[in-house]
Scaffold this active site. Sequence first.
Site, PDB file in Angstrom:
ATOM      1  N   GLU A   6       0.192   4.691   1.880  1.00 41.32           N
ATOM      2  CA  GLU A   6       0.169   5.697   2.948  1.00 41.32           C
ATOM      3  C   GLU A   6       1.243   5.465   4.004  1.00 41.32           C
ATOM      4  O   GLU A   6       1.749   6.414   4.610  1.00 41.32           O
ATOM      5  CB  GLU A   6      -1.220   5.734   3.613  1.00 41.32           C
ATOM      6  CG  GLU A   6      -2.344   6.260   2.736  1.00 41.32           C
ATOM      7  CD  GLU A   6      -2.969   5.198   1.842  1.00 41.32           C
ATOM      8  OE1 GLU A   6      -2.390   4.095   1.720  1.00 41.32           O
ATOM      9  OE2 GLU A   6      -4.040   5.462   1.252  1.00 41.32           O
ATOM     10  N   ASP A   9       0.871  -1.179   0.000  1.00 37.76           N
ATOM     11  CA  ASP A   9       0.000   0.000   0.000  1.00 37.76           C
ATOM     12  C   ASP A   9       0.908   1.229   0.000  1.00 37.76           C
ATOM     13  O   ASP A   9       2.138   1.105  -0.128  1.00 37.76           O
ATOM     14  CB  ASP A   9      -0.934  -0.022   1.222  1.00 37.76           C
ATOM     15  CG  ASP A   9      -2.221   0.775   0.996  1.00 37.76           C
ATOM     16  OD1 ASP A   9      -2.268   1.607   0.075  1.00 37.76           O
ATOM     17  OD2 ASP A   9      -3.184   0.577   1.766  1.00 37.76           O
ATOM     18  N   HIS A  11      -1.534   1.228   6.520  1.00 36.19           N
ATOM     19  CA  HIS A  11      -1.872   2.450   7.258  1.00 36.19           C
ATOM     20  C   HIS A  11      -2.915   2.191   8.339  1.00 36.19           C
ATOM     21  O   HIS A  11      -3.471   1.093   8.430  1.00 36.19           O
ATOM     22  CB  HIS A  11      -2.416   3.490   6.269  1.00 36.19           C
ATOM     23  CG  HIS A  11      -3.495   2.916   5.403  1.00 36.19           C
ATOM     24  ND1 HIS A  11      -4.788   2.751   5.844  1.00 36.19           N
ATOM     25  CD2 HIS A  11      -3.454   2.427   4.142  1.00 36.19           C
ATOM     26  CE1 HIS A  11      -5.500   2.198   4.876  1.00 36.19           C
ATOM     27  NE2 HIS A  11      -4.721   1.982   3.838  1.00 36.19           N
ATOM     28  N   HIS A  49      -8.039   5.027   7.080  1.00 37.68           N
ATOM     29  CA  HIS A  49      -9.236   4.576   6.361  1.00 37.68           C
ATOM     30  C   HIS A  49      -9.198   3.058   6.239  1.00 37.68           C
ATOM     31  O   HIS A  49      -8.181   2.421   6.491  1.00 37.68           O
ATOM     32  CB  HIS A  49      -9.325   5.224   4.973  1.00 37.68           C
ATOM     33  CG  HIS A  49      -8.244   4.781   4.045  1.00 37.68           C
ATOM     34  ND1 HIS A  49      -6.982   5.302   4.056  1.00 37.68           N
ATOM     35  CD2 HIS A  49      -8.230   3.819   3.081  1.00 37.68           C
ATOM     36  CE1 HIS A  49      -6.233   4.716   3.133  1.00 37.68           C
ATOM     37  NE2 HIS A  49      -6.971   3.796   2.522  1.00 37.68           N
ATOM     38  N   HIS A  99      -2.651  -0.084  -3.751  1.00 38.73           N
ATOM     39  CA  HIS A  99      -3.129   1.258  -3.384  1.00 38.73           C
ATOM     40  C   HIS A  99      -3.919   1.890  -4.531  1.00 38.73           C
ATOM     41  O   HIS A  99      -3.493   1.876  -5.694  1.00 38.73           O
ATOM     42  CB  HIS A  99      -1.942   2.155  -3.053  1.00 38.73           C
ATOM     43  CG  HIS A  99      -2.313   3.605  -2.855  1.00 38.73           C
ATOM     44  ND1 HIS A  99      -2.905   4.065  -1.692  1.00 38.73           N
ATOM     45  CD2 HIS A  99      -2.205   4.681  -3.678  1.00 38.73           C
ATOM     46  CE1 HIS A  99      -3.128   5.371  -1.811  1.00 38.73           C
ATOM     47  NE2 HIS A  99      -2.712   5.776  -2.997  1.00 38.73           N
ATOM     48  N   GLU A 144      -7.334  -2.770   7.056  1.00 36.74           N
ATOM     49  CA  GLU A 144      -6.932  -3.578   5.900  1.00 36.74           C
ATOM     50  C   GLU A 144      -5.869  -4.618   6.295  1.00 36.74           C
ATOM     51  O   GLU A 144      -5.903  -5.760   5.829  1.00 36.74           O
ATOM     52  CB  GLU A 144      -6.395  -2.661   4.803  1.00 36.74           C
ATOM     53  CG  GLU A 144      -7.473  -1.734   4.255  1.00 36.74           C
ATOM     54  CD  GLU A 144      -6.906  -0.570   3.443  1.00 36.74           C
ATOM     55  OE1 GLU A 144      -5.712  -0.600   3.086  1.00 36.74           O
ATOM     56  OE2 GLU A 144      -7.657   0.376   3.166  1.00 36.74           O
TER      57      GLU A 144
HETATM   58 ZN    ZN Z   1      -3.654   2.981   0.098  1.00 35.10          ZN
END
Ligand code: ZN
Length: 175
Positions: free
Chosen positions: A31, A29, A125, A137, A81, A155
């Site tokens: 972030e 990902d 993240h 998120h 991502h 996630e």
């Molecule tokens: Zn992401």
Amino acid sequence: MKKLLFLLLSISTLSFAQPKPVKIFISVDMEGIGGIGTPAMVSSSGKDYATGRKLMTEEVNTVVKAIFQTGPATILVNDSHGDMQNLLHTELDPRVEYIQSNIKPLGMVQGLDASFDGVIFIGYHAMAGAENGFLAHTGSGVVKGLWLNGTEVGEGGLNTFFAGSIGVPVILTKW
Ligand SMILES: [Zn+2]
């Protein structure tokens, strides 16, 4: 008899010279990548997105290099991502196999199956609602909370659950 002995020696030498490659799945990902600290670095329309992509690619390459330093490996990297087309494939370590784009039934864990020896999550993240979490998120952002067996997860937790369900250990995470 001599021939047989020679054959046996050859086989044992071969197995020492070429150990079975470790098979690693990397979901990346953005972030949580080192050096990323603004929304403009993780959005394809952001002014600093190019920097974000470079940092993301470099972090994957660092992990890949470390894996190969331990011996032979087969590595699958899944871009996880946004539209999942972030890594600079021309700068990605050529020893990996790379999955991009977001038309994937399993999303961030597309390609992961029981044949892998380990899973690595990088760039992950904070989950939705996490206090002071940078760009916190879960999934698309419309998810306000996600619970697995009564435990709230993001996630990383969700994908760890999936990996565990098929018997593949998570060996490195960063979120
Ligand atoms: Zn992401």
